[in-house]
Design a protein around this motif. Structure first.
Motif, PDB file in Angstrom:
ATOM      1  N   TYR A 199      -0.873   7.060  24.790  1.00  0.00           N
ATOM      2  CA  TYR A 199      -0.105   7.290  23.566  1.00  0.00           C
ATOM      3  C   TYR A 199       1.030   6.280  23.542  1.00  0.00           C
ATOM      4  CZ  TYR A 199       2.765   9.947  20.199  1.00  0.00           C
ATOM      5  OH  TYR A 199       3.518  10.350  19.118  1.00  0.00           O
ATOM      6  N   ASP A 200       1.016   5.412  22.546  1.00  0.00           N
ATOM      7  CA  ASP A 200       1.966   4.300  22.486  1.00  0.00           C
ATOM      8  C   ASP A 200       3.236   4.725  21.750  1.00  0.00           C
ATOM      9  OD1 ASP A 200       3.190   1.854  22.557  1.00  0.00           O
ATOM     10  OD2 ASP A 200       2.048   1.014  20.900  1.00  0.00           O
ATOM     11  N   VAL A 201       4.074   5.497  22.437  1.00  0.00           N
ATOM     12  CA  VAL A 201       5.396   5.814  21.918  1.00  0.00           C
ATOM     13  C   VAL A 201       6.386   5.522  23.038  1.00  0.00           C
ATOM     14  CG1 VAL A 201       5.300   8.247  22.612  1.00  0.00           C
ATOM     15  CG2 VAL A 201       6.813   7.557  20.752  1.00  0.00           C
ATOM     16  N   THR A 202       7.501   4.910  22.674  1.00  0.00           N
ATOM     17  CA  THR A 202       8.482   4.492  23.679  1.00  0.00           C
ATOM     18  C   THR A 202       9.788   5.240  23.474  1.00  0.00           C
ATOM     19  OG1 THR A 202       7.499   2.283  23.778  1.00  0.00           O
ATOM     20  CG2 THR A 202       9.737   2.521  24.627  1.00  0.00           C
ATOM     21  N   ARG A 203      10.325   5.750  24.562  1.00  0.00           N
ATOM     22  CA  ARG A 203      11.664   6.341  24.554  1.00  0.00           C
ATOM     23  C   ARG A 203      12.409   5.773  25.749  1.00  0.00           C
ATOM     24  NH1 ARG A 203      10.488   7.215  20.221  1.00  0.00           N
ATOM     25  NH2 ARG A 203      10.598   9.119  18.977  1.00  0.00           N
ATOM     26  N   VAL A 204      13.671   5.401  25.512  1.00  0.00           N
ATOM     27  CA  VAL A 204      14.531   4.764  26.522  1.00  0.00           C
ATOM     28  C   VAL A 204      13.760   3.697  27.310  1.00  0.00           C
ATOM     29  CG1 VAL A 204      16.168   6.665  26.708  1.00  0.00           C
ATOM     30  CG2 VAL A 204      14.194   6.687  28.186  1.00  0.00           C
ATOM     31  N   ASN A 205      13.013   2.878  26.565  1.00  0.00           N
ATOM     32  CA  ASN A 205      12.280   1.730  27.118  1.00  0.00           C
ATOM     33  C   ASN A 205      11.153   2.109  28.073  1.00  0.00           C
ATOM     34  OD1 ASN A 205      13.868  -0.230  25.725  1.00  0.00           O
ATOM     35  ND2 ASN A 205      15.488   0.086  27.241  1.00  0.00           N
ATOM     36  N   LEU A 206      10.664   3.336  28.001  1.00  0.00           N
ATOM     37  CA  LEU A 206       9.537   3.769  28.817  1.00  0.00           C
ATOM     38  C   LEU A 206       8.414   4.275  27.927  1.00  0.00           C
ATOM     39  CD1 LEU A 206      11.363   5.811  31.620  1.00  0.00           C
ATOM     40  CD2 LEU A 206      10.265   3.584  31.893  1.00  0.00           C
ATOM     41  N   LYS A 207       7.171   3.984  28.317  1.00  0.00           N
ATOM     42  CA  LYS A 207       6.021   4.542  27.620  1.00  0.00           C
ATOM     43  C   LYS A 207       5.973   6.053  27.832  1.00  0.00           C
ATOM     44  CE  LYS A 207       4.103   0.777  25.940  1.00  0.00           C
ATOM     45  NZ  LYS A 207       3.939   0.559  24.494  1.00  0.00           N
ATOM     46  N   PHE A 208       5.193   6.735  26.991  1.00  0.00           N
ATOM     47  CA  PHE A 208       5.211   8.187  26.917  1.00  0.00           C
ATOM     48  C   PHE A 208       5.061   8.877  28.278  1.00  0.00           C
ATOM     49  CE2 PHE A 208       2.592  12.088  26.377  1.00  0.00           C
ATOM     50  CZ  PHE A 208       3.581  12.900  25.860  1.00  0.00           C
ATOM     51  N   VAL A 209       3.954   8.622  28.985  1.00  0.00           N
ATOM     52  CA  VAL A 209       3.710   9.342  30.244  1.00  0.00           C
ATOM     53  C   VAL A 209       4.770   8.995  31.291  1.00  0.00           C
ATOM     54  CG1 VAL A 209       2.107   9.659  32.164  1.00  0.00           C
ATOM     55  CG2 VAL A 209       1.254   9.662  29.835  1.00  0.00           C
ATOM     56  N   ASP A 210       5.169   7.728  31.340  1.00  0.00           N
ATOM     57  CA  ASP A 210       6.179   7.326  32.324  1.00  0.00           C
ATOM     58  C   ASP A 210       7.526   7.973  32.020  1.00  0.00           C
ATOM     59  OD1 ASP A 210       4.689   5.035  33.862  1.00  0.00           O
ATOM     60  OD2 ASP A 210       4.284   4.710  31.752  1.00  0.00           O
ATOM     61  N   TRP A 211       7.815   8.137  30.746  1.00  0.00           N
ATOM     62  CA  TRP A 211       9.086   8.752  30.348  1.00  0.00           C
ATOM     63  C   TRP A 211       9.097  10.254  30.646  1.00  0.00           C
ATOM     64  CZ3 TRP A 211       9.600  12.011  25.830  1.00  0.00           C
ATOM     65  CH2 TRP A 211      10.913  12.413  25.583  1.00  0.00           C
ATOM     66  N   ILE A 212       7.965  10.907  30.428  1.00  0.00           N
ATOM     67  CA  ILE A 212       7.908  12.362  30.585  1.00  0.00           C
ATOM     68  C   ILE A 212       7.690  12.785  32.036  1.00  0.00           C
ATOM     69  CG2 ILE A 212       5.443  12.900  30.328  1.00  0.00           C
ATOM     70  CD1 ILE A 212       8.122  14.442  28.115  1.00  0.00           C
ATOM     71  N   THR A 213       7.315  11.828  32.918  1.00  0.00           N
ATOM     72  CA  THR A 213       6.976  12.141  34.308  1.00  0.00           C
ATOM     73  C   THR A 213       8.162  11.915  35.233  1.00  0.00           C
ATOM     74  OG1 THR A 213       4.720  11.394  33.857  1.00  0.00           O
ATOM     75  CG2 THR A 213       5.332  11.642  36.145  1.00  0.00           C
ATOM     76  N   ASP A 214       8.369  12.849  36.154  1.00  0.00           N
ATOM     77  CA  ASP A 214       9.465  12.720  37.105  1.00  0.00           C
ATOM     78  C   ASP A 214       9.180  11.684  38.185  1.00  0.00           C
ATOM     79  OD1 ASP A 214      11.087  14.618  35.890  1.00  0.00           O
ATOM     80  OD2 ASP A 214      10.161  16.278  36.956  1.00  0.00           O
ATOM     81  N   GLU A 215       7.890  11.407  38.424  1.00  0.00           N
ATOM     82  CA  GLU A 215       7.506  10.448  39.454  1.00  0.00           C
ATOM     83  C   GLU A 215       7.220   9.076  38.841  1.00  0.00           C
ATOM     84  OE1 GLU A 215       4.583  12.018  42.269  1.00  0.00           O
ATOM     85  OE2 GLU A 215       4.762  13.960  41.260  1.00  0.00           O
ATOM     86  N   VAL A 216       7.331   8.043  39.653  1.00  0.00           N
ATOM     87  CA  VAL A 216       7.001   6.689  39.203  1.00  0.00           C
ATOM     88  C   VAL A 216       5.490   6.496  39.351  1.00  0.00           C
ATOM     89  CG1 VAL A 216       7.346   4.226  39.569  1.00  0.00           C
ATOM     90  CG2 VAL A 216       9.260   5.813  39.871  1.00  0.00           C
ATOM     91  N   LEU A 217       4.807   6.232  38.247  1.00  0.00           N
ATOM     92  CA  LEU A 217       3.360   6.074  38.273  1.00  0.00           C
ATOM     93  C   LEU A 217       2.982   4.607  38.475  1.00  0.00           C
ATOM     94  CD1 LEU A 217       2.139   8.376  35.361  1.00  0.00           C
ATOM     95  CD2 LEU A 217       2.510   8.947  37.757  1.00  0.00           C
ATOM     96  N   PRO A 218       1.980   4.352  39.313  1.00  0.00           N
ATOM     97  CA  PRO A 218       1.497   2.974  39.464  1.00  0.00           C
ATOM     98  C   PRO A 218       0.752   2.533  38.212  1.00  0.00           C
ATOM     99  CG  PRO A 218       0.132   4.476  40.723  1.00  0.00           C
ATOM    100  CD  PRO A 218       1.261   5.297  40.186  1.00  0.00           C
ATOM    101  N   GLN A 219       0.473   1.261  38.115  1.00  0.00           N
ATOM    102  CA  GLN A 219      -0.249   0.733  36.968  1.00  0.00           C
ATOM    103  C   GLN A 219      -1.640   1.353  36.885  1.00  0.00           C
ATOM    104  OE1 GLN A 219      -0.313  -3.516  36.884  1.00  0.00           O
ATOM    105  NE2 GLN A 219      -1.180  -3.633  34.821  1.00  0.00           N
ATOM    106  N   ARG A 220      -2.054   1.686  35.660  1.00  0.00           N
ATOM    107  CA  ARG A 220      -3.357   2.309  35.444  1.00  0.00           C
ATOM    108  C   ARG A 220      -4.262   1.388  34.618  1.00  0.00           C
ATOM    109  NH1 ARG A 220       0.369   6.056  32.871  1.00  0.00           N
ATOM    110  NH2 ARG A 220       1.730   4.515  33.850  1.00  0.00           N
ATOM    111  N   THR A 221      -5.555   1.628  34.682  1.00  0.00           N
ATOM    112  CA  THR A 221      -6.502   0.883  33.851  1.00  0.00           C
ATOM    113  C   THR A 221      -6.529   1.512  32.465  1.00  0.00           C
ATOM    114  OG1 THR A 221      -7.874   0.377  35.776  1.00  0.00           O
ATOM    115  CG2 THR A 221      -8.892   0.131  33.605  1.00  0.00           C
ATOM    116  N   ILE A 222      -6.194   0.726  31.448  1.00  0.00           N
ATOM    117  CA  ILE A 222      -6.103   1.243  30.086  1.00  0.00           C
ATOM    118  C   ILE A 222      -7.433   1.090  29.364  1.00  0.00           C
ATOM    119  CG2 ILE A 222      -4.883   1.096  27.887  1.00  0.00           C
ATOM    120  CD1 ILE A 222      -3.184   2.073  30.262  1.00  0.00           C
ATOM    121  N   TYR A 223      -7.966   2.198  28.895  1.00  0.00           N
ATOM    122  CA  TYR A 223      -9.203   2.200  28.102  1.00  0.00           C
ATOM    123  C   TYR A 223      -8.880   1.946  26.622  1.00  0.00           C
ATOM    124  CZ  TYR A 223     -13.375   4.008  25.765  1.00  0.00           C
ATOM    125  OH  TYR A 223     -14.490   4.140  24.964  1.00  0.00           O
TER     126      TYR A 223
END
Length: 302
Positions: A199-223
């Motif tokens: 989901y391409d929505v940005t808040r405080v310069n973070l993409k959705f899942v990265d912004w909503i997640t407490d942990e730092v996620l590694p790079q994922r393969t985007i379909y």
């Protein structure tokens, strides 16, 4: 007789400071650009200090302006709030048309039940999807192009008042017959190995899942990447991609899109919805009524 200071200059200064644009300040106050420039020049002469410097198409406040604005902010808000409270509003006879920006997860449940909440009242309410640009959302609210915003984050400026109106969890979603992912196999490792519909929505310069997640996620393969949560759900339904959506949306479309609902394997913040209005409108009778209508409709909807 001592020279009287024109207090209207402070209102014009405040509008210019907040928008950092002479053009936008003029639009907000319904004045000409030359009137704004002349007022700023008069204030500059009164205080004997530079207020702004030119930066491309806009203006940048000086340190003096930063200090002045901080001192003025609360007194001006109190005055504007008091004046807003005087305005008359009768919801049984008013022909006022309200406009609300609303994020996608809340949009359809709210829209389809608004008619129930409004059936005994005269005003109309139009819901609009949030602009993709976060700055535009709050510029339009500040300029009173919209009356309320329902967003997934809180603005930092004290120009706005925010109220938490709904919170929920996030769910992972896949198609029902996904070849690898199931409730018994979903974990951090299996999640990260899959292709992702995002989901391409940005808040405080973070993409959705990265912004909503407490942990730092590694790079994922985007379909696939989507501006719409519904578009992302559709992409998941015909592929092996995995997505992340608010729980209410996952449940709403589970049967229609033959989805499998799974626990999100990372620690997350709640998916919150906030009702945001101008701070100066907190005593405004029309705004108070509109906020009460939205709160009552959400109780019906969710």
């Amino acid at each position: 007789m001592a020279h009287k200071f024109d207090l209207n200059l402070l209102r014009i200064f405040s509008a210019a400071y907040e928008s950092q644009s002479v053009t936008r300040a003029a639009e907000h106050l319904d004045l000409t650009q030359s009137a704004i420039s002349n007022a700023l020049n008069r204030l500059k002469a009164n205080v004997n200090q530079e207020l702004f410097t030119r930066t491309g198409r806009g203006i940048k406040p000086t340190q003096f302006s930063d200090d002045l604005y901080q001192r003025l902010q609360n007194p001006l808000l109190e005055i504007e709030s008091m004046l807003e409270g005087i305005e008359h509003f009768d919801p049984y006879s008013s022909t006022k048309r309200f406009t609300i920006y609303c994020h996608e997860a809340m949009f359809h449940p709210l829209r389809k039940n608004l008619d129930i909440s409004l059936k005994d009242f005269a005003p109309s309410v139009t819901l609009m999807e949030l602009p993709s640009n976060e700055q535009t959302i709050y510029d339009d609210l500040r300029d009173e192009k919209v009356d309320l915003v329902i967003d997934i984050g809180e603005p930092e400026s004290c120009l706005f008042h925010s109220e938490l109106i709904f919170k929920q969890r996030l769910n992972c979603i896949t198609r029902q017959d996904h070849p690898r992912i199931s409730p018994s196999t979903i974990n951090k490792e299996s999640y990260l190995l899959e292709q992702h519909a995002t989901y391409d929505v940005t808040r405080v310069n973070l993409k959705f899942v990265d912004w909503i997640t407490d942990e730092v996620l590694p790079q994922r393969t985007i379909y696939s990447e989507h501006k719409s949560l519904l578009g992302m759900i559709a992409s998941v339904s015909y592929s092996d991609a995995i997505g992340v959506v608010p729980e209410s949306l996952a449940q709403q479309y589970q049967q229609a899109f033959n989805l499998q609902l799974l626990e999100f394997p990372f620690a997350t913040k709640d998916f919150n919805s906030y009702m945001i209005s101008l701070s100066k409108k907190q005593n405004n009778k029309a705004t108070l009524w509109l906020r009460s209508i939205i709160l009552s409709t959400i109780k019906i909807s969710l």
